[in-house]
Motif scaffolding. Structure first.
Motif, short mmCIF file in Angstrom:
data_model
loop_
_atom_site.label_atom_id
_atom_site.label_comp_id
_atom_site.label_asym_id
_atom_site.label_seq_id
_atom_site.Cartn_x
_atom_site.Cartn_y
_atom_site.Cartn_z
N UNK A 1 27.26 -24.43 22.17
CA UNK A 1 28.07 -25.48 21.56
C UNK A 1 27.29 -26.11 20.42
N UNK A 2 27.78 -25.98 19.19
CA UNK A 2 27.12 -26.54 18.02
C UNK A 2 27.92 -27.73 17.50
N UNK A 3 27.19 -28.74 17.03
CA UNK A 3 27.84 -29.91 16.44
C UNK A 3 28.09 -29.68 14.96
N UNK A 4 29.26 -30.12 14.48
CA UNK A 4 29.55 -30.08 13.05
C UNK A 4 28.80 -31.19 12.34
N UNK A 5 28.56 -31.02 11.08
CA UNK A 5 27.97 -32.07 10.24
C UNK A 5 28.85 -32.19 9.01
N UNK B 1 30.05 -35.55 32.67
CA UNK B 1 28.92 -34.64 32.50
C UNK B 1 28.90 -34.09 31.08
N UNK B 2 30.06 -33.72 30.57
CA UNK B 2 30.15 -33.22 29.20
C UNK B 2 29.80 -34.32 28.21
N UNK B 3 30.34 -35.52 28.43
CA UNK B 3 30.06 -36.64 27.53
C UNK B 3 28.57 -36.95 27.49
N UNK B 4 27.92 -36.88 28.64
CA UNK B 4 26.49 -37.14 28.71
C UNK B 4 25.70 -36.13 27.88
N UNK B 5 26.08 -34.84 27.99
CA UNK B 5 25.41 -33.79 27.22
C UNK B 5 25.67 -33.97 25.72
N UNK B 6 26.91 -34.30 25.36
CA UNK B 6 27.23 -34.48 23.94
C UNK B 6 26.47 -35.66 23.35
N UNK B 7 26.35 -36.75 24.11
CA UNK B 7 25.60 -37.91 23.64
C UNK B 7 24.14 -37.53 23.39
N UNK B 8 23.58 -36.71 24.28
CA UNK B 8 22.19 -36.27 24.10
C UNK B 8 22.06 -35.42 22.84
N UNK C 1 21.63 -37.41 19.74
CA UNK C 1 20.43 -38.22 19.61
C UNK C 1 20.44 -39.48 20.42
N UNK C 2 21.26 -39.54 21.48
CA UNK C 2 21.33 -40.74 22.30
C UNK C 2 21.43 -40.39 23.77
N UNK D 1 30.28 -48.56 30.20
CA UNK D 1 29.63 -47.31 29.79
C UNK D 1 29.10 -47.50 28.37
N UNK D 2 27.87 -47.08 28.15
CA UNK D 2 27.24 -47.23 26.83
C UNK D 2 26.56 -45.92 26.44
N UNK D 3 26.76 -45.51 25.21
CA UNK D 3 26.00 -44.38 24.70
C UNK D 3 25.61 -44.65 23.25
N UNK D 4 24.57 -43.95 22.79
CA UNK D 4 24.09 -44.09 21.42
C UNK D 4 24.25 -42.74 20.72
N UNK D 5 24.37 -42.80 19.42
CA UNK D 5 24.47 -41.57 18.62
C UNK D 5 23.96 -41.85 17.21
N UNK D 6 23.35 -40.82 16.62
CA UNK D 6 22.85 -40.92 15.24
C UNK D 6 23.80 -40.22 14.28
N UNK D 7 23.99 -40.82 13.12
CA UNK D 7 24.87 -40.25 12.10
C UNK D 7 24.22 -40.40 10.73
#
Length: 702
Positions: free
Chosen positions: A22-26, A150-157, A160-161, A175-181
């Protein structure tokens, strides 16, 4: 079906994550558009449970980001859906805060807080495990697979969070998560220092959280804001302010409040003689029921906002209500914002391989609008010949996939083999948006994929990504470019705001707001597809299923570009039936398509400036019984004039059209009108014979 699809998608995503595939788009995106999408998905479920969804987005939060909006939306949608699922009353609040920010990137914190059933410490320990839920009764009561978190936790990681939870049984969850953009180029702030500064606003809402969020949002716009918790308090505050000659200009009024609801409060404000200056009122509600909106209009309420209110929508609503006179710069919402190319893009030269004339015009005009030179070829063979004649002449190739002689996939494979190490960007353009089709494009050697109908924002992203700055091209590789086509000049004709079945507003967004081009495209649609139904019937009688599929595929692509949604969907169904050889279903689907085509062709005809343009068919024409004798005589007159190539055929045609309209030949009649405009008497004669055969009418000279 929806539940099963959700389970399958969760399992597929989880499998991709486990396999590291699974790759993230930029890509550039608007945070507000992501939130708006979340709201659209979840609002119905929230309304059914009378739960308010609220967004808290302070003004310092950057909204023009670079990252993966789909995966960000997936995390948020999962968390908000869970919050609504496990909450019986109260609200769900989505808050976004800035943790770190510099000129290049930002780390954001996303919090989803609910007032639901909460969890014990033991339940939270296994919350993020795969296929796990709070307890064994959860699946029975609420459904689900236990994969979402479980998926949300992996995606957040991956962003970068991390994802964490705070909860207490019976007191809700957070529920709290962090993400870098990454950050897009700097844009003007929402409001300048002096804009709207003198506007005084009263917020009326019984929900303390909703009041706080609205006040924070309005104060970020430099407005003077006061808040109260109910209708009676609002009346008291407005009377006090009026007595002090400091009247409020705007009231944001919640609809559902105890004691005195929003409608009663609005009526009381209007009737109160102690309020010298009646303020502008905007109704705000978590539940957008039509009857409430109708009552609001009757009371003179100037606008209706649905919670959760996105800050940009609130701002633009205020601007529109006050006429924009107090605002120097209006920031457009994500849905209407025009995409812009990077500085190195203008001056590039692109080869477009596309066999559809209307799609050729769309591509050429969009690219020319960005200062890009364009050469059009009609199939893969011509594209190969053009590139191999001078590979350095083009900065990129936009390649349709389905074309005659040589399709886009074969052309790309051939070019990659011949060009060797020379890396010319080749970007697929196709109406097939399925993952399997995308994979075929990449396997053939294409670099990117743009789905048709073309989205200008997606086109701009591809241009910015794949076109190299001129300085990046070695001097030895620079050669004189082919002459760029001169700009097409159109007549100063008006385009109506509404022209069913074409969604004019949506189509304009697709072609970057070019009204003249859209008018030309719709007229071109009428010319190109006037005989589609008769051609389809002929091919069906001949058993040419492959030709039928290609004909409808071409129609589908153009209907999508011009935002004729129902026509697009009908053509899609018919194309699938041809592809799967469901021959028994074709006549029924063909009839459905014919009705939509008649409407589209009639709409295209209305845009012509021909002084001999046909008048509308009388409303009772369909209800009349077919006068076979009169229709036959009119057909005979028309045929004789056509044989003489007489201009009198254009005057005789409306009488014949009125006599036979509404009897399963409307598309042929519209095609005849188009052919008459072009003085194609032979085509009109062919269509006339087809109409007479179907009705049937006998043509006999007296």
């Amino acid at each position: 079906a929806s539940s099963l699809l959700g389970i399958i998608n969760d399992i597929l995503d989880f499998s991709k994550i486990e396999a590291g595939k699974l790759d993230l788009e930029v890509i550039p995106f608007d945070l507000m558009a992501v939130l708006d999408n979340i709201s659209n998905f979840i609002c119905l479920k929230a309304e059914e449970k009378a739960i308010e969804i609220l967004f808290s987005v302070p003004s310092e939060v950057p909204t023009k980001l670079v990252g993966d909006p789909l995966r960000l939306g997936q995390i948020l949608l999962n968390l908000v859906s869970n919050a609504v699922k496990f909450t019986e009353s109260g609200e769900v609040v989505v808050s976004i805060r800035v943790l770190e920010c510099d000129d290049r990137e930002a780390k954001l914190s996303f919090t989803v807080r609910d007032t639901g059933i909460g969890m014990t410490g033991e339940q939270m320990l296994r919350l993020f495990e795969s296929f796990s839920q709070a307890d064994t009764s959860t699946t029975r009561r609420f459904g689900g697979t236990g994969l979402g978190l479980a998926i949300s936790n992996r995606l957040a990681a991956m962003m970068g969070g991390s994802l964490s939870v705070e909860s207490e049984a019976g007191l809700g969850s957070i529920f709290t998560f962090q993400a870098r953009f990454g950050l897009q180029k700097e844009i003007p702030p929402l409001v300048g220092e002096t804009e709207l500064r003198d506007l005084r606003v009263l917020v009326v809402d019984d929900n303390a959280v909703a009041r706080e969020i609205l006040v924070e949002c309005l104060e970020s716009m430099s407005l003077t804001v006061h808040a109260v918790s109910g209708g009676r308090e609002a009346i008291t505050e407005l009377e006090r302010a009026s007595a002090e000659q400091r009247d409020y200009h705007l009231v944001l009024l919640d609809w559902q409040m105890p004691g005195m609801d929003g409608l009663k409060t609005a009526q009381a404000i209007s009737d109160d003689i102690r309020i010298a200056q009646t303020p502008t009122i905007l109704m705000v509600s978590a539940f957008g029921r039509e009857e409430v909106m109708a009552n609001a209009e009757q009371l003179g309420i100037q606008g209706f906002l649905i919670k959760p209110v996105v800050p940009s929508v609130l701002f633009e609503t205020i601007v529109s209500v006050f006429g924009g006179k107090q605002v120097a710069t209006v920031r457009r919402s994500a849905n209407t914002e025009q995409p812009t190319v990077d500085a190195h893009v203008p001056g590039a030269f692109i080869l477009v391989a596309e066999d559809n004339e209307i799609n050729q015009q769309v591509a050429e005009e969009l690219l020319a609008g960005f200062g890009i030179g364009v050469r059009i070829v009609e199939n893969g063979r011509q594209a190969v010949d053009a590139v191999l004649a001078d590979p350095s002449a083009y900065d990129a190739v936009f390649m349709d996939v389905q074309m005659p002689e040589m399709d886009g996939l074969e052309a790309t494979r051939f070019l990659r083999e011949k060009l060797g190490a020379t890396r010319l960007p080749i970007i697929a353009m196709t109406a097939h948006a399925m993952e399997s089709e995308r994979r075929k494009c990449f396997e053939s050697g294409m670099d990117d994929h743009i789905a048709k109908p073309i989205d200008p924002a997606q086109l701009v992203a591809a241009l910015n990504k794949w076109l190299l700055p001129r300085a990046a091209i070695a001097p030895a590789e620079r050669r004189p470019r082919p002459p760029q086509p001169s700009a097409v000049v159109y007549a100063e004709d008006q385009l109506p705001d509404h022209l069913p079945p074409f969604d004019i507003a949506a189509a304009l967004r697709r072609i970057n707001g070019n009204r003249k081009l859209l008018r030309k495209l719709i007229i071109g649609f009428g010319d190109t597809f006037a005989s589609t139904i008769s051609d389809f019937r002929r091919l069906r009688e001949e058993g040419a299923i492959g030709e039928m599929e290609r004909l409808v595929h071409k129609l589908k692509g153009v209907a999508g570009t011009l935002e004729a949604v129902e026509l697009f969907e009908s053509a899609t169904v018919l194309e699938a039936a041809c592809r799967d050889r469901h021959l028994a279903d074709l006549p029924k689907m063909e009839t459905a398509l014919e009705g939509l085509m008649a409407l589209a062709l009639t709409a295209a005809q209305t845009l012509r400036r021909d002084p001999n343009h046909l008048s509308p068919v009388p409303a009772d024409a369909v209800a009349r019984q077919l006068d076979v004798e009169a229709a036959g005589a009119a057909a005979l007159t028309l045929r004789n004039l056509l044989n003489k190539k007489s201009f009198g055929a254009r005057k005789a045609f409306p009488d014949f059209r009125t006599l036979v309209w509404g009897r399963e030949c409307d598309c042929e009649l519209e095609a005849m009108a188009v052919a008459l405009d072009k003085l194609d008497f032979a085509e009109v004669g062919r269509l006339l014979a087809a109409v007479c055969e179907r009705l049937p009418l006998t043509l006999r000279d007296n």
